[in-house]
Design an enzyme around this catalytic site. Sequence first.
Site, mmCIF file in Angstrom:
data_model
loop_
_atom_site.group_PDB
_atom_site.id
_atom_site.type_symbol
_atom_site.label_atom_id
_atom_site.label_comp_id
_atom_site.label_asym_id
_atom_site.label_seq_id
_atom_site.Cartn_x
_atom_site.Cartn_y
_atom_site.Cartn_z
ATOM 1 N N ARG A 1 -7.599 19.610 23.088
ATOM 2 C CA ARG A 1 -6.260 19.521 23.687
ATOM 3 C C ARG A 1 -5.879 18.055 23.725
ATOM 4 O O ARG A 1 -6.639 17.225 24.227
ATOM 5 C CB ARG A 1 -6.251 20.083 25.114
ATOM 6 C CG ARG A 1 -6.399 21.589 25.198
ATOM 7 C CD ARG A 1 -6.499 22.035 26.658
ATOM 8 N NE ARG A 1 -6.546 23.489 26.779
ATOM 9 C CZ ARG A 1 -7.660 24.220 26.631
ATOM 10 N NH1 ARG A 1 -8.796 23.611 26.350
ATOM 11 N NH2 ARG A 1 -7.614 25.535 26.756
ATOM 12 N N ASN B 1 -5.097 8.436 2.025
ATOM 13 C CA ASN B 1 -5.412 7.783 3.302
ATOM 14 C C ASN B 1 -5.837 8.774 4.374
ATOM 15 O O ASN B 1 -6.949 8.717 4.863
ATOM 16 C CB ASN B 1 -4.209 6.981 3.818
ATOM 17 C CG ASN B 1 -4.233 5.535 3.382
ATOM 18 O OD1 ASN B 1 -5.161 5.119 2.683
ATOM 19 N ND2 ASN B 1 -3.243 4.773 3.774
ATOM 20 N N GLU B 2 -4.885 9.632 4.789
ATOM 21 C CA GLU B 2 -5.198 10.547 5.887
ATOM 22 C C GLU B 2 -4.209 11.690 5.984
ATOM 23 O O GLU B 2 -3.142 11.673 5.373
ATOM 24 C CB GLU B 2 -5.237 9.800 7.228
ATOM 25 C CG GLU B 2 -3.885 9.450 7.829
ATOM 26 C CD GLU B 2 -3.283 8.166 7.323
ATOM 27 O OE1 GLU B 2 -2.163 8.248 6.772
ATOM 28 O OE2 GLU B 2 -3.893 7.102 7.470
ATOM 29 N N ALA C 1 -5.378 10.780 21.869
ATOM 30 C CA ALA C 1 -5.148 11.020 23.309
ATOM 31 C C ALA C 1 -5.577 12.414 23.745
ATOM 32 O O ALA C 1 -4.767 13.228 24.178
ATOM 33 C CB ALA C 1 -3.670 10.790 23.644
ATOM 34 N N ASP D 1 0.819 -1.208 0.000
ATOM 35 C CA ASP D 1 0.000 0.000 0.000
ATOM 36 C C ASP D 1 0.858 1.264 0.000
ATOM 37 O O ASP D 1 0.478 2.275 -0.585
ATOM 38 C CB ASP D 1 -0.930 -0.002 1.219
ATOM 39 C CG ASP D 1 -2.119 -0.950 1.027
ATOM 40 O OD1 ASP D 1 -2.325 -1.403 -0.116
ATOM 41 O OD2 ASP D 1 -2.818 -1.223 2.005
ATOM 42 N N GLY D 2 2.017 1.215 0.646
ATOM 43 C CA GLY D 2 2.922 2.363 0.655
ATOM 44 C C GLY D 2 3.400 2.716 -0.744
ATOM 45 O O GLY D 2 3.530 3.891 -1.090
ATOM 46 N N ASP E 1 -2.771 14.934 21.960
ATOM 47 C CA ASP E 1 -1.562 14.637 21.190
ATOM 48 C C ASP E 1 -1.682 15.061 19.726
ATOM 49 O O ASP E 1 -0.701 15.445 19.105
ATOM 50 C CB ASP E 1 -1.253 13.130 21.243
ATOM 51 C CG ASP E 1 -0.658 12.720 22.578
ATOM 52 O OD1 ASP E 1 -0.491 13.603 23.451
ATOM 53 O OD2 ASP E 1 -0.383 11.519 22.768
#
Length: 266
Positions: free
Chosen positions: A150, A124-125, A187, A47-48, A152
């Site tokens: 707020r 993808n993103e 997170a 996929d990369g 990560d």
Amino acid sequence: MNLKFSITSKGNAKSNTLMHKIRTYLQDFGLEYDEAKPDIVISVGGDGTLLYAFHRYSSRLDKTAFVGVHTGHLGFYADWVPEEIEKLVIAIAKTPYQVVEYPLLEVIIRYQHGGKETRYLALNESTVKCVEGTLVMDIDVRGQHFERFRGDGLCLSTPSGSTAYNKALGGAIIHPSIKAIQLAEMASINNKVFRTIGSPLIFPGHHTCTLRPVREQDFMITIDHLTLLHKDVKSIQFRVADEKVRFARFRPFPFWKRVHDSFISD
């Protein structure tokens, strides 16, 4: 019309050997190798490799279709295996292919002091994190303030990318026939003082999601496999892109079967 093709390889010995074999076979069938303006791009690797090929040819998405051969683990975009090379070559040379289109993510980064905005497309993103410390962002949905985040970082994904980093963050898996993008948290800080929605959000095609920095910071912004440092960021706008990625299908490749085979079956 004579079909033009190009091949992108992962670069390891197995992928390069297959690349040369496919190229020779297709040229024997009279197809033209054209790296500049291919009708079809064959990705050999994983996929990369296909992500790399997508970004290489992102300026001609309306003219180019992609097909993937995986030389390692089962790929989400790569559905052919090395043992099927002859079958694939004959299919490309002899049969008209079906084109399947998937939505893409548009990312527009605007800067303080009126600098020229930059625009990217992600298959993808895209993720946003601080170079150091906690990410603090105001999130606007359709121009209206939604929340102050707020934590990560934040991840915006396409439906076909929903099985990648988004899934690891607890996001939903979305079928690529749905024109949408998804926002997932990394997170987040939630206590008596700070609150976020805490759930992934799915936006339809006509909605925008905009991140506005609360304080001046440098941001690490990823576009698929590319990591970019951006300074003096005023806002980062996400929406479903007008462009789509086109895959050449020579046989069915059902999305839910790929999900099952990738995450559930042995």
